[in-house]
Design a protein around this motif. Structure first.
Motif, PDB file in Angstrom:
ATOM      1  N   ARG A 109       0.839  -1.202   0.000  1.00  0.00           N
ATOM      2  CA  ARG A 109       0.000   0.000   0.000  1.00  0.00           C
ATOM      3  C   ARG A 109       0.873   1.251   0.000  1.00  0.00           C
ATOM      4  O   ARG A 109       1.819   1.360   0.783  1.00  0.00           O
ATOM      5  CB  ARG A 109      -0.926   0.015   1.214  1.00  0.00           C
ATOM      6  CG  ARG A 109      -2.003   1.105   1.160  1.00  0.00           C
ATOM      7  CD  ARG A 109      -2.924   1.019   2.358  1.00  0.00           C
ATOM      8  NE  ARG A 109      -3.588  -0.272   2.442  1.00  0.00           N
ATOM      9  CZ  ARG A 109      -4.676  -0.601   1.746  1.00  0.00           C
ATOM     10  NH1 ARG A 109      -5.207   0.282   0.907  1.00  0.00           N
ATOM     11  NH2 ARG A 109      -5.221  -1.793   1.884  1.00  0.00           N
ATOM     12  N   GLN A 110       0.573   2.167  -0.889  1.00  0.00           N
ATOM     13  CA  GLN A 110       1.315   3.419  -0.997  1.00  0.00           C
ATOM     14  C   GLN A 110       1.319   4.155   0.343  1.00  0.00           C
ATOM     15  O   GLN A 110       0.291   4.297   0.996  1.00  0.00           O
ATOM     16  CB  GLN A 110       0.687   4.305  -2.074  1.00  0.00           C
ATOM     17  CG  GLN A 110       1.445   5.597  -2.350  1.00  0.00           C
ATOM     18  CD  GLN A 110       0.823   6.383  -3.500  1.00  0.00           C
ATOM     19  OE1 GLN A 110      -0.073   5.901  -4.185  1.00  0.00           O
ATOM     20  NE2 GLN A 110       1.303   7.591  -3.717  1.00  0.00           N
ATOM     21  N   ASP A 151       2.869   3.167   3.073  1.00  0.00           N
ATOM     22  CA  ASP A 151       3.204   2.291   4.193  1.00  0.00           C
ATOM     23  C   ASP A 151       4.713   2.169   4.365  1.00  0.00           C
ATOM     24  O   ASP A 151       5.491   2.443   3.442  1.00  0.00           O
ATOM     25  CB  ASP A 151       2.610   0.895   3.977  1.00  0.00           C
ATOM     26  CG  ASP A 151       1.126   0.838   4.302  1.00  0.00           C
ATOM     27  OD1 ASP A 151       0.579   1.877   4.722  1.00  0.00           O
ATOM     28  OD2 ASP A 151       0.522  -0.239   4.122  1.00  0.00           O
ATOM     29  N   ARG A 152       5.112   1.726   5.522  1.00  0.00           N
ATOM     30  CA  ARG A 152       6.520   1.473   5.808  1.00  0.00           C
ATOM     31  C   ARG A 152       6.997   0.265   5.005  1.00  0.00           C
ATOM     32  O   ARG A 152       6.270  -0.719   4.840  1.00  0.00           O
ATOM     33  CB  ARG A 152       6.682   1.215   7.304  1.00  0.00           C
ATOM     34  CG  ARG A 152       8.093   0.917   7.754  1.00  0.00           C
ATOM     35  CD  ARG A 152       8.113   0.739   9.267  1.00  0.00           C
ATOM     36  NE  ARG A 152       9.383   0.229   9.728  1.00  0.00           N
ATOM     37  CZ  ARG A 152       9.656  -0.035  11.000  1.00  0.00           C
ATOM     38  NH1 ARG A 152       8.727   0.171  11.920  1.00  0.00           N
ATOM     39  NH2 ARG A 152      10.834  -0.497  11.349  1.00  0.00           N
ATOM     40  N   ASP A 202       9.011  -2.785   4.950  1.00  0.00           N
ATOM     41  CA  ASP A 202       9.720  -3.756   5.782  1.00  0.00           C
ATOM     42  C   ASP A 202      10.115  -5.018   5.019  1.00  0.00           C
ATOM     43  O   ASP A 202      10.920  -5.804   5.509  1.00  0.00           O
ATOM     44  CB  ASP A 202       8.848  -4.167   6.975  1.00  0.00           C
ATOM     45  CG  ASP A 202       8.643  -3.022   7.956  1.00  0.00           C
ATOM     46  OD1 ASP A 202       9.578  -2.217   8.126  1.00  0.00           O
ATOM     47  OD2 ASP A 202       7.544  -2.928   8.532  1.00  0.00           O
ATOM     48  N   ASP A 225       9.221   5.313   2.451  1.00  0.00           N
ATOM     49  CA  ASP A 225       7.887   4.715   2.473  1.00  0.00           C
ATOM     50  C   ASP A 225       7.521   4.233   1.069  1.00  0.00           C
ATOM     51  O   ASP A 225       8.134   4.646   0.076  1.00  0.00           O
ATOM     52  CB  ASP A 225       6.856   5.737   2.954  1.00  0.00           C
ATOM     53  CG  ASP A 225       7.032   6.083   4.427  1.00  0.00           C
ATOM     54  OD1 ASP A 225       7.611   5.253   5.160  1.00  0.00           O
ATOM     55  OD2 ASP A 225       6.605   7.179   4.828  1.00  0.00           O
ATOM     56  N   ARG A 226       6.532   3.383   1.000  1.00  0.00           N
ATOM     57  CA  ARG A 226       6.109   2.851  -0.290  1.00  0.00           C
ATOM     58  C   ARG A 226       5.619   3.976  -1.201  1.00  0.00           C
ATOM     59  O   ARG A 226       4.792   4.793  -0.803  1.00  0.00           O
ATOM     60  CB  ARG A 226       4.986   1.832  -0.107  1.00  0.00           C
ATOM     61  CG  ARG A 226       5.370   0.613   0.723  1.00  0.00           C
ATOM     62  CD  ARG A 226       6.427  -0.217   0.038  1.00  0.00           C
ATOM     63  NE  ARG A 226       6.684  -1.461   0.767  1.00  0.00           N
ATOM     64  CZ  ARG A 226       7.675  -2.296   0.478  1.00  0.00           C
ATOM     65  NH1 ARG A 226       8.504  -2.023  -0.511  1.00  0.00           N
ATOM     66  NH2 ARG A 226       7.837  -3.405   1.174  1.00  0.00           N
ATOM     67  N   THR A 237       1.079   1.616  -4.766  1.00  0.00           N
ATOM     68  CA  THR A 237       0.278   0.485  -4.307  1.00  0.00           C
ATOM     69  C   THR A 237       0.400  -0.640  -5.326  1.00  0.00           C
ATOM     70  O   THR A 237       0.372  -0.395  -6.534  1.00  0.00           O
ATOM     71  CB  THR A 237      -1.202   0.890  -4.158  1.00  0.00           C
ATOM     72  OG1 THR A 237      -1.324   1.821  -3.079  1.00  0.00           O
ATOM     73  CG2 THR A 237      -2.081  -0.315  -3.866  1.00  0.00           C
TER      74      THR A 237
END
Length: 265
Positions: free
Chosen positions: A166-167, A169-170, A172, A210-211, A214
């Motif tokens: 998701r755009q 989001d962190r 990981d 971050d992303r 998406t």
């Protein structure tokens, strides 16, 4: 691949994928090997990780032991990868044996990797194989301890319309598309797609950002997700991973350019 410890269903799925990737890689490389017989013995008579050869199990199975303990079993069609630690110190080596005997095919590791680096298709398969192998080994390790410390690679399935990344989001994890097609969307605008075999999500993970987009499943998708720390280590140890990443990033840029041309038209 069979493990001594009780593991989740995704270990079985990853094991099947690993075997398929080995078969596909051998077909692309198309390199003759040398057959070897492994005599019946349960004491670890075959030291497979000598650093100079890869081995593929052709018949029977091999039990892998480390410091005398059974860790896992390699089945027909599976690949033994070199273990640097085992070449430097005997006590650190992984030993293999077969109760009923087995046949393996030996390949020169140096020549094999030369052919892998010379062929982009082989490079991509090799990278996917390493990611899958890493997931298998980490599951075996985590299954041997009571309290699992840290994240391990996961295998997840997404239905059409489900969000993989998701755009905003962190970042990981880094992902590998095992099967299926996903679309890439930025601010609700489709800008590209991801197909089977592609690694995605690496840029944000490696840059600590971050992303930026998406990623949504367009068909049923099977995805391997690897924690970014483990993916970073994989890159350090395997230059082929960088090559594969560059190919996937280049393809992403081409897809994005095509989308932009379409929007302008």
């Amino acid at each position: 691949m069979l493990a001594k410890a009780e593991l989740s269903q995704d270990f079985t799925i990853l094991g099947r994928q690993y075997k398929k990737l080995v078969a596909a890689l051998l077909e692309v490389v198309n390199m003759p090997g040398i057959p070897m017989e492994v005599s019946p013995d349960d004491r670890g008579n075959f030291r497979g990780f000598d650093g100079n050869h890869f081995y593929v199990v052709e018949r029977g199975s091999l039990s892998a032991r480390y410091q005398g303990k059974l860790i896992y079993v390699l089945e027909e069609g599976e690949l033994l990868l070199p273990d640097i630690a085992g070449t430097q110190e005997e006590s650190a080596a992984v030993h293999f044996s077969s109760d009923a005997g087995a046949r393996v095919t030996s390949y020169s590791a140096l020549e094999f990797m030369r052919q892998v680096f010379d062929d982009p298709a082989a490079t991509r398969l090799w990278t996917r194989l390493l990611i899958t192998y890493s997931g298998l080994m980490l599951r075996i390790t985590s299954g041997s301890v009571e309290d699992e410390a840290g994240a391990t690679p996961g295998f997840e399935v997404y239905e059409p319309g489900e969000v993989i990344i998701r755009q905003g989001d962190r970042a990981d994890y880094v992902f590998n598309m095992s099967a299926g097609i996903a679309e890439v969307v930025v601010d609700d605008v489709p800008v590209g797609r991801i197909v089977e075999g592609e690694i995605f999500g690496a840029m944000a993970a490696l840059t600590q950002a971050d992303r930026s987009a998406t990623v949504r499943a367009k068909t049923n998708c099977s995805v391997v997700k690897v924690p970014k720390e483990q993916f970073t280590e994989l890159i350090k140890r395997n230059p082929a991973t960088i090559h594969s990443l560059l190919i996937d990033m280049a393809n992403s840029i081409v897809n994005l350019n095509e989308q932009l041309v379409g929007l302008r038209g």
